[in-house]
Design a protein around this motif. Sequence first.
Motif, mmCIF file in Angstrom:
data_model
loop_
_atom_site.group_PDB
_atom_site.id
_atom_site.type_symbol
_atom_site.label_atom_id
_atom_site.label_comp_id
_atom_site.label_asym_id
_atom_site.label_seq_id
_atom_site.Cartn_x
_atom_site.Cartn_y
_atom_site.Cartn_z
ATOM 1 N N LEU A 115 27.196 41.343 41.254
ATOM 2 C CA LEU A 115 27.048 39.900 41.275
ATOM 3 C C LEU A 115 25.652 39.614 41.795
ATOM 4 N N ARG A 141 37.395 36.817 39.820
ATOM 5 C CA ARG A 141 36.816 36.342 38.557
ATOM 6 C C ARG A 141 37.934 35.688 37.754
ATOM 7 N N GLN A 199 22.065 40.412 45.724
ATOM 8 C CA GLN A 199 22.927 41.148 44.806
ATOM 9 C C GLN A 199 23.990 41.901 45.590
ATOM 10 N N PHE A 243 34.260 31.775 39.623
ATOM 11 C CA PHE A 243 34.361 32.777 40.687
ATOM 12 C C PHE A 243 34.796 32.120 41.983
ATOM 13 N N ALA A 248 26.848 37.875 36.529
ATOM 14 C CA ALA A 248 27.894 38.852 36.828
ATOM 15 C C ALA A 248 27.954 39.822 35.664
ATOM 16 N N ILE A 277 24.092 32.370 38.779
ATOM 17 C CA ILE A 277 24.718 33.650 39.082
ATOM 18 C C ILE A 277 24.794 34.492 37.824
#
Length: 192
Positions: free
Chosen positions: A80, A112, A160, A22, A65, A63
Amino acid sequence: MSSSAIVSNLQDTNPSAIIELFTLALDSSLHGATTIYRFHSGSSLKDNGEIVWAGNSYQKFPIKAEGFAFRKGQLPRPTLTVSNALGTITAILLNVNTTTTGNDLTGATVTRIRTLARFLDAVNFPGDINPYGTPDATAEFPQEIYKIDRKAAENREIVQFELASVFDLAGIRAPKRQCTRTDFPSIGTFNG
């Protein structure tokens, strides 16, 4: 982008792992800086830390996603969720000179990037040799580019963000004007 190399490898009996990276790019008009943060949630085989892809270093960072799947008639609105255990994201939010409401990084660009382990730079592996294949900085899935729509949550443990396609942001219309029948007189007429 060389997606043919990706497709060819995915059709192998034993394809290499998909690597998800990312980038978070700030906008100077919104955030007062053009800083680019690069991160991933995996690990490299060399030192269990950053991953190098196309010469750029992506820092290891917890993280999650999700929500990237396309559904019929709807653009994805992924989320995210980033660890805030060390206060890293809160520090980024506090250091941003934002013109938006609050410190939420609204308008920042999240990209991404997905590739396969066989195409990663050789420096990610012991002895600087990729055991899975030959590094190829052009072999990647099509990049997915989103804008941060809003900060959904922030506490000691997580931050978030909700993401949106550039065409799915509230108050934005594409192509930024309304087309009417007078703009295209041949629409709706039958010549024959």
